[in-house]
Structures are given as structure tokens and as C-alpha cells.
Write an enzyme that holds these catalytic residues in place. Sequence first.
Site, PDB file in Angstrom:
ATOM      1  CE  LYS A   1      12.446  27.185   6.708  1.00  0.00           C
ATOM      2  NZ  LYS A   1      11.254  26.781   4.996  1.00  0.00           N
TER       3      LYS A   1
HETATM    4  C1  LIG Z   1       9.531  26.951   5.609  1.00  0.00           C
HETATM    5  C2  LIG Z   1       8.565  27.818   4.391  1.00  0.00           C
HETATM    6  C3  LIG Z   1       7.072  28.165   5.063  1.00  0.00           C
HETATM    7  C4  LIG Z   1       7.198  28.444   6.550  1.00  0.00           C
HETATM    8  O1  LIG Z   1       7.318  29.016   7.050  1.00  0.00           O
HETATM    9  P1  LIG Z   1       7.228  29.678   8.540  1.00  0.00           P
HETATM   10  O2  LIG Z   1       7.941  30.670   9.364  1.00  0.00           O
HETATM   11  O3  LIG Z   1       7.665  28.267   8.696  1.00  0.00           O
HETATM   12  O4  LIG Z   1       5.933  29.521   8.913  1.00  0.00           O
HETATM   13  C5  LIG Z   1       6.777  28.927   3.464  1.00  0.00           C
HETATM   14  N1  LIG Z   1       6.922  28.074   2.633  1.00  0.00           N
HETATM   15  C6  LIG Z   1       8.351  27.837   2.032  1.00  0.00           C
HETATM   16  C7  LIG Z   1       8.947  27.796   0.541  1.00  0.00           C
HETATM   17  C8  LIG Z   1       8.885  27.319   2.908  1.00  0.00           C
HETATM   18  O5  LIG Z   1      10.190  26.559   3.213  1.00  0.00           O
END
Ligand SMILES: *Cc1c(COP(=O)(O)O)cnc(C)c1O
Length: 461
Positions: free
Chosen positions: A112
Amino acid sequence: MKYISTRGQAPALGFEDVLLAGLASDGGLYVPETLPKFSAEEIASWSGLAYHELAFKIIQPFVADAFGDEELKEILAETYAGFAHKAVAPLVQVGPSLHVMELFHGPTLAFKDFALQLLGRLLDKVLERRKERVVIMGATSGDTGSAAIEGCRRCENLDIFILHPHQRVSEVQRRQMTTILSDNIYNLAVTGNFDDCQRIVKKSFANQDFLKGKRLVAVNSINWARIMAQIVYYFHAAITLGAPGRPVSFSVPTGNFGDIFAGYLAKKMGLPIEQLIVATNSNDILHRIISDNNAQQESLEHTLSPSMDIMVSSNFERLLFDLCDQDGEKLSALMADMDDGSASLSINQVNKLKSLFSSARADDATTCSVIERVWKDNEYLLDPHTAIGVYAAEKCRKSEQTPIVCLATAHPVKFPDAIIRSGLESPSLPEHLADLFDRPESQYVMEATMETVQEFVTARI
Ligand SMILES: *Cc1c(COP(=O)(O)O)cnc(C)c1O
């Protein structure tokens, strides 16, 4: 470039307004009216570019009406200079033509950061220019909150309020949020669950009277800028592995469908992607829709991969919009059925969906067995989300000729429970977080009601 709402009723906006908008006024999500398309020659010419240089090529067409080229180049260089690995998103081979793309070298150790480090900087520039001060509110089950706080900590033109369920996020995750001490950052530990947090935030977006006229900005993946930033690493990995001369496949641990939707866009923009694999945990509604046209909602299960414990994947709407031939009215009707679990796609839509995506589901036991096996075979430690991606890659791949990349969405140190359950030792924190457990914390514990939260916000903006 103009952006339009998936529900077809809100006005089209430019990038700057979309950045600040969150949901469209008709309840839809913003998508670009047309996508930039890159030729094979153009993509081939990008081989050897540094990550931030490649990011410029891909992001520039999306933001050109709001950011000049030099300004954008500077922002991108600064954004990715903060990552702890010089390749920014390095690839590691863990099997025959099977690679893991490490997206966890940012400040909070999860993918993220790729989007939120950029979003914070773009917001800051825009707000500076407009001489506007905004309020950010978000709910987190763990990773989004810390990445948003890290992304916005240097912005002087906003106050950020992040709600997390009190005592229901891991200690590493909590400390990554609560140890960033600044007088515009507020961590609200709400005595409820993640759904309570999300409900309060949603209601606050619906009625903003408590904000004293200030604008509320969304930092979850309904914000278009987050999706945009994530398109870049698909190009980066594929070019490293021989695209456009050679196609590449991707397996993506999926929760809200933001990350994999970025891969779908990369393909539409000209990147030769053979397979896009949706990897889910036991909360498998996306896998059921893709494999079986079954969109029934089941109760939420808490798994070892908590960032994928999601029932309603908000970004799936952006894909459904395309499956409805970008007809906002058709999409609105389909979304009403999605909300009550009765949605059923037409034969055409199902065929289209299956031609675009494969999918697989892994429960906790499978997750741990993959972590254990990959460690034994390669001495490489997967986090539980990434392990689900590796499982799905192995299960769904059609040929070993095509290299497949599994997105490593988090560093394993963030999820020690899964590592220990796999019979392995939890790794230690990387250097820049080594003293995380000694740092002072700041958080406000409060009741899970909208009134309590809004009163708190009103008093501090
Ligand atoms: C947010 C997250 C996901 C999921 O990603 P999306 O874009 O919501 O599909 C998967 N793994 C981790 C570690 C995350 O923080």
C-alpha cells in the site's frame, strides 16, 4: 483526461478533483473515460528505466491536466527514493518460471506504500496550490492505516483520523500507526470490529455537517490515484522478464480488488499479460463469482491473512462497469443485486470474466503448508497473503513457458501468527523499525458510535 462515474449520473471530473473526491456524488467510483495505450515499441524502449522513470511514463497521461512534467518527475523521484531496496520492487525466483515481486520495501512494509506515498505528496501539492485544508478519515483492519499515516505525515494541509478496531489489529500494525506522533495525526481505537469502523466512516462521508465546511478526502482504494500508482509495477515486472517480446502472467492476493484491477488496466494499456489470477482466502466471494457465478454473501471469517478478510470488494464495481459495457444504468441495477447477494451475471458477462481472470482460494491450513514448503525448498519466507498468491499461481497457471509473477503484498514480519503456525520462526524487524516496540504511542480509545467519533473530529479541526 476526464474521469467518469461508474453509475453514470455524476459530472465528469479532471484529475485534481478526482484526487479529492472519493466516491462520486451518484455513489459510483471514478474511472478514466479513455485509457492511454502504449505500443510494443514504446514499451520495449522503457527497458532499463529506473522505477520512478517508468512511473513517469505511465502516470503522466493520467495527471497531465493537474501536474506539469517536471513537477511530476520530481514528486515520483522523491516518492520512490524512500523505499529501502534500490530496485524498489525486486523480483525473487521461488520456482520454475515463478517469481515473487517484493512490494514491501516501503516504510510500512506492505504494497500500500506504493500508492499512499504518492497520494500523500500529490495531495499536499494540490492543497498547497488551492490554499485549502482538508480532513482525511479512514477505517483500517491493519495495513491501510499505517500506510496512509506514513503517506500523509509530512502534509501540512490536512488532519488525518484513522479508525481501527481496538485490540483487534496485530501489535506491529498498531505500533506502525500509533508511534507516528504529530499534531495532525489521530489514531482512534474504536471498541468494536472493523465493520463498525467502516460503517462510521461511510456515514461520515454521507453526511459531512460535522466538518465545519471542510472537505473530507478518502484514502482507501476507492480513490482513483491509488489504482493508478499500482499499474506501474505490473509494467516494471513484465519488462524485467522480457515483455513486450514475451508475455507474463500475474497472481494477486486479493481483498478489495484494487491491486488486481490495476493489473487488468495494465493489460488494457498494452502490456502483454497472459493470465491474471485472483487469489483469495476463505472469504472467497470473488473466486465464487469467477468460477461459479455465485455472488452470495457469507459471514466473514477471520483468517491468518487478515488484509484479505473482506466480504464486499469495493473495486469490483470498476470491473463490473466494463462488463456492463460502461453503461451506468445497467451497472447500478447490477450493484443493487450485488448488495443483497442475488446478483447473477449474464452468460456473456461470465464468459468475458472467465476470459480475463482465473481464480483460486486457499484456507489457513493451505496457506501455512505453502509457507512451510517454500521455506524448505528456497529458504524464502512468504507472508500469508503472498503464500495464497503462490498457491493460486501454481494451481491456475496454464503453461510453464510463460513466467508468472506473484505479488508479495507484505513483509512476513507483519504477520508472525501465520509464520509460527507454519512451524517457522518469526523474522526480526528491518532496521528502520528495529526500535518499534520501544517507541512512545498515541491513540484515543473510544466507543464505536458515529456521534462519539464525529464529536472528537469536530473538536480538533
Ligand atoms: C490490502 C492488502 C491486500 C489486498 O489488496 P486489494 O487491493 O484490497 O485487493 C492483500 N495483501 C495485503 C498484505 C494487503 O495489505
